[in-house]
Motif scaffolding. Sequence first.
Motif, PDB file in Angstrom:
ATOM      1  N   LEU A   8      -9.840  43.753  59.317  1.00 47.89           N
ATOM      2  CA  LEU A   8     -10.613  43.029  60.116  1.00 47.89           C
ATOM      3  C   LEU A   8     -10.657  42.326  60.875  1.00 47.89           C
ATOM      4  CD1 LEU A   8     -13.669  41.532  59.173  1.00 47.89           C
ATOM      5  CD2 LEU A   8     -12.384  39.765  58.584  1.00 47.89           C
ATOM      6  N   GLY A   9      -9.203  42.125  61.293  1.00 50.18           N
ATOM      7  CA  GLY A   9      -8.978  41.510  62.795  1.00 50.18           C
ATOM      8  C   GLY A   9      -9.226  42.299  63.721  1.00 50.18           C
ATOM      9  N   ILE A  10      -8.526  43.419  63.299  1.00 52.07           N
ATOM     10  CA  ILE A  10      -8.733  44.643  64.216  1.00 52.07           C
ATOM     11  C   ILE A  10      -9.725  45.959  64.707  1.00 52.07           C
ATOM     12  CG2 ILE A  10      -7.980  46.731  64.136  1.00 52.07           C
ATOM     13  CD1 ILE A  10      -5.483  46.197  62.815  1.00 52.07           C
ATOM     14  N   ASP A  11     -10.705  45.697  63.335  1.00 53.40           N
ATOM     15  CA  ASP A  11     -12.004  45.987  63.672  1.00 53.40           C
ATOM     16  C   ASP A  11     -12.878  44.489  64.449  1.00 53.40           C
ATOM     17  OD1 ASP A  11     -11.895  47.943  61.708  1.00 53.40           O
ATOM     18  OD2 ASP A  11     -12.655  46.626  59.890  1.00 53.40           O
ATOM     19  N   PHE A  12     -12.621  43.455  64.137  1.00 50.47           N
ATOM     20  CA  PHE A  12     -13.248  42.787  65.409  1.00 50.47           C
ATOM     21  C   PHE A  12     -12.794  42.501  66.684  1.00 50.47           C
ATOM     22  CE2 PHE A  12     -13.427  39.116  67.450  1.00 50.47           C
ATOM     23  CZ  PHE A  12     -14.598  38.182  67.450  1.00 50.47           C
ATOM     24  N   GLY A  13     -11.446  42.541  67.643  1.00 47.67           N
ATOM     25  CA  GLY A  13     -10.544  43.233  68.382  1.00 47.67           C
ATOM     26  C   GLY A  13     -11.801  44.429  69.362  1.00 47.67           C
ATOM     27  N   LEU A  14     -11.863  45.641  67.845  1.00 51.54           N
ATOM     28  CA  LEU A  14     -12.190  46.644  69.066  1.00 51.54           C
ATOM     29  C   LEU A  14     -14.163  46.540  69.236  1.00 51.54           C
ATOM     30  CD1 LEU A  14     -10.708  49.412  66.777  1.00 51.54           C
ATOM     31  CD2 LEU A  14     -10.705  49.204  69.176  1.00 51.54           C
ATOM     32  N   VAL A  15     -14.550  45.679  68.222  1.00 48.77           N
ATOM     33  CA  VAL A  15     -16.253  45.121  68.475  1.00 48.77           C
ATOM     34  C   VAL A  15     -16.642  44.866  69.324  1.00 48.77           C
ATOM     35  CG1 VAL A  15     -17.165  43.622  66.519  1.00 48.77           C
ATOM     36  CG2 VAL A  15     -18.269  45.483  67.420  1.00 48.77           C
ATOM     37  N   VAL A  16     -16.041  43.671  69.394  1.00 50.10           N
ATOM     38  CA  VAL A  16     -15.818  42.948  70.959  1.00 50.10           C
ATOM     39  C   VAL A  16     -15.325  43.712  72.062  1.00 50.10           C
ATOM     40  CG1 VAL A  16     -14.945  40.412  72.197  1.00 50.10           C
ATOM     41  CG2 VAL A  16     -15.174  40.689  69.618  1.00 50.10           C
ATOM     42  N   LEU A  17     -14.323  44.685  71.999  1.00 46.37           N
ATOM     43  CA  LEU A  17     -14.179  45.653  73.417  1.00 46.37           C
ATOM     44  C   LEU A  17     -15.375  46.361  73.050  1.00 46.37           C
ATOM     45  CD1 LEU A  17     -11.391  46.231  74.949  1.00 46.37           C
ATOM     46  CD2 LEU A  17     -11.088  47.131  73.451  1.00 46.37           C
ATOM     47  N   ILE A  18     -15.189  46.684  72.351  1.00 47.95           N
ATOM     48  CA  ILE A  18     -16.608  47.758  72.820  1.00 47.95           C
ATOM     49  C   ILE A  18     -17.983  47.187  73.508  1.00 47.95           C
ATOM     50  CG2 ILE A  18     -17.764  48.439  70.133  1.00 47.95           C
ATOM     51  CD1 ILE A  18     -16.873  51.350  72.941  1.00 47.95           C
ATOM     52  N   MET A  56      -6.756  50.719  68.268  1.00 54.10           N
ATOM     53  CA  MET A  56      -7.602  52.024  67.364  1.00 54.10           C
ATOM     54  C   MET A  56      -6.226  52.555  66.698  1.00 54.10           C
ATOM     55  SD  MET A  56      -9.787  54.394  69.671  1.00 54.10           S
ATOM     56  CE  MET A  56      -9.683  55.061  70.006  1.00 54.10           C
ATOM     57  N   LEU A  57      -4.926  53.157  67.240  1.00 55.53           N
ATOM     58  CA  LEU A  57      -3.529  53.427  65.946  1.00 55.53           C
ATOM     59  C   LEU A  57      -3.701  52.404  65.036  1.00 55.53           C
ATOM     60  CD1 LEU A  57      -1.675  54.611  68.956  1.00 55.53           C
ATOM     61  CD2 LEU A  57      -2.784  56.211  67.446  1.00 55.53           C
ATOM     62  N   GLY A  58      -4.089  51.274  64.955  1.00 56.27           N
ATOM     63  CA  GLY A  58      -3.561  50.544  63.896  1.00 56.27           C
ATOM     64  C   GLY A  58      -5.036  50.712  63.301  1.00 56.27           C
ATOM     65  N   GLN A  59      -6.416  50.145  63.796  1.00 57.84           N
ATOM     66  CA  GLN A  59      -7.323  50.643  62.544  1.00 57.84           C
ATOM     67  C   GLN A  59      -7.198  52.283  61.429  1.00 57.84           C
ATOM     68  OE1 GLN A  59     -11.200  51.915  64.497  1.00 57.84           O
ATOM     69  NE2 GLN A  59     -11.649  50.270  63.502  1.00 57.84           N
ATOM     70  N   LEU A  60      -6.972  53.254  62.376  1.00 59.20           N
ATOM     71  CA  LEU A  60      -6.356  54.357  61.719  1.00 59.20           C
ATOM     72  C   LEU A  60      -5.681  54.618  60.942  1.00 59.20           C
ATOM     73  CD1 LEU A  60      -7.174  57.248  61.717  1.00 59.20           C
ATOM     74  CD2 LEU A  60      -5.556  57.747  63.463  1.00 59.20           C
ATOM     75  N   GLY A  61      -4.239  53.436  61.332  1.00 59.48           N
ATOM     76  CA  GLY A  61      -3.027  53.996  60.205  1.00 59.48           C
ATOM     77  C   GLY A  61      -3.760  52.611  59.152  1.00 59.48           C
ATOM     78  N   ILE A  62      -4.390  51.999  59.690  1.00 57.25           N
ATOM     79  CA  ILE A  62      -4.611  51.542  58.034  1.00 57.25           C
ATOM     80  C   ILE A  62      -5.759  51.583  57.488  1.00 57.25           C
ATOM     81  CG2 ILE A  62      -6.038  48.799  57.188  1.00 57.25           C
ATOM     82  CD1 ILE A  62      -4.617  47.513  59.529  1.00 57.25           C
ATOM     83  N   ALA A  63      -6.770  52.398  58.036  1.00 56.90           N
ATOM     84  CA  ALA A  63      -7.970  52.823  57.112  1.00 56.90           C
ATOM     85  C   ALA A  63      -6.957  54.287  56.224  1.00 56.90           C
ATOM     86  CB  ALA A  63      -8.780  53.576  58.228  1.00 56.90           C
ATOM     87  N   ILE A  64      -5.583  54.508  57.173  1.00 51.73           N
ATOM     88  CA  ILE A  64      -5.613  55.559  55.958  1.00 51.73           C
ATOM     89  C   ILE A  64      -4.088  55.157  54.566  1.00 51.73           C
ATOM     90  CG2 ILE A  64      -3.984  57.206  56.740  1.00 51.73           C
ATOM     91  CD1 ILE A  64      -3.931  58.172  59.249  1.00 51.73           C
ATOM     92  N   TYR A  65      -3.985  54.370  55.216  1.00 51.62           N
ATOM     93  CA  TYR A  65      -3.464  53.562  53.972  1.00 51.62           C
ATOM     94  C   TYR A  65      -4.400  53.544  53.091  1.00 51.62           C
ATOM     95  CZ  TYR A  65      -1.236  50.293  51.407  1.00 51.62           C
ATOM     96  OH  TYR A  65      -0.435  49.374  50.435  1.00 51.62           O
ATOM     97  N   GLN A  66      -5.348  52.299  53.412  1.00 49.11           N
ATOM     98  CA  GLN A  66      -6.244  51.693  52.830  1.00 49.11           C
ATOM     99  C   GLN A  66      -6.948  53.556  51.544  1.00 49.11           C
ATOM    100  OE1 GLN A  66      -9.192  49.617  55.517  1.00 49.11           O
ATOM    101  NE2 GLN A  66      -8.361  47.732  54.541  1.00 49.11           N
ATOM    102  N   VAL A  67      -7.515  53.915  52.705  1.00 45.08           N
ATOM    103  CA  VAL A  67      -7.859  55.530  51.589  1.00 45.08           C
ATOM    104  C   VAL A  67      -7.568  55.823  50.627  1.00 45.08           C
ATOM    105  CG1 VAL A  67      -7.832  57.248  53.125  1.00 45.08           C
ATOM    106  CG2 VAL A  67      -9.867  56.847  51.931  1.00 45.08           C
ATOM    107  N   SER A  68      -5.785  56.557  50.685  1.00 46.74           N
ATOM    108  CA  SER A  68      -5.199  56.566  50.666  1.00 46.74           C
ATOM    109  C   SER A  68      -4.446  56.119  49.511  1.00 46.74           C
ATOM    110  CB  SER A  68      -3.460  57.871  51.171  1.00 46.74           C
ATOM    111  OG  SER A  68      -2.265  55.921  51.662  1.00 46.74           O
ATOM    112  N   THR A  69      -4.485  54.615  49.193  1.00 47.75           N
ATOM    113  CA  THR A  69      -4.455  53.459  47.926  1.00 47.75           C
ATOM    114  C   THR A  69      -5.117  52.616  46.795  1.00 47.75           C
ATOM    115  OG1 THR A  69      -4.559  51.730  49.792  1.00 47.75           O
ATOM    116  CG2 THR A  69      -1.836  53.089  48.838  1.00 47.75           C
TER     117      THR A  69
END
Length: 136
Positions: A8-18, A56-69
Amino acid sequence: MSISIIRLGIDFGLVVLIWMIQLIVYPSFLHYTTTNLAGWHRKYTPLIGYIVGPLMLGQLGIAIYQVSTDFTFYHSLSILIIAAIWIITFLQFVPIHNNISKGRVSESMLMSLVRKNWSRTILWTLIFLSSAVQFF
């Protein structure tokens, strides 16, 4: 701290940035001369990369982890949207930014940059909102 809170923190950071890029940074490019923009852009891109790259890397990594677990609709949709953002970024935005850095700039290209960036702005906003909904 749970992985969902970090996400959520990473997603928030990216939405503010974009949103800052969409409403402030990209439109400001129209106010530079070609020479000044190319010079500034060569400094801007690596600096913004230090911020956006890890997010972006953190978001992708966590998303891969979440979808795999925990294979849920939310995690599946999230990884698809993130993949779309990466594809859009590398196929559309990297070439535009390379042209700007080389001084190959036109007003129509800069206006196109702003217009095209709405896709990433909307997608990152949807990702953040869907992450936030997970907590309510």
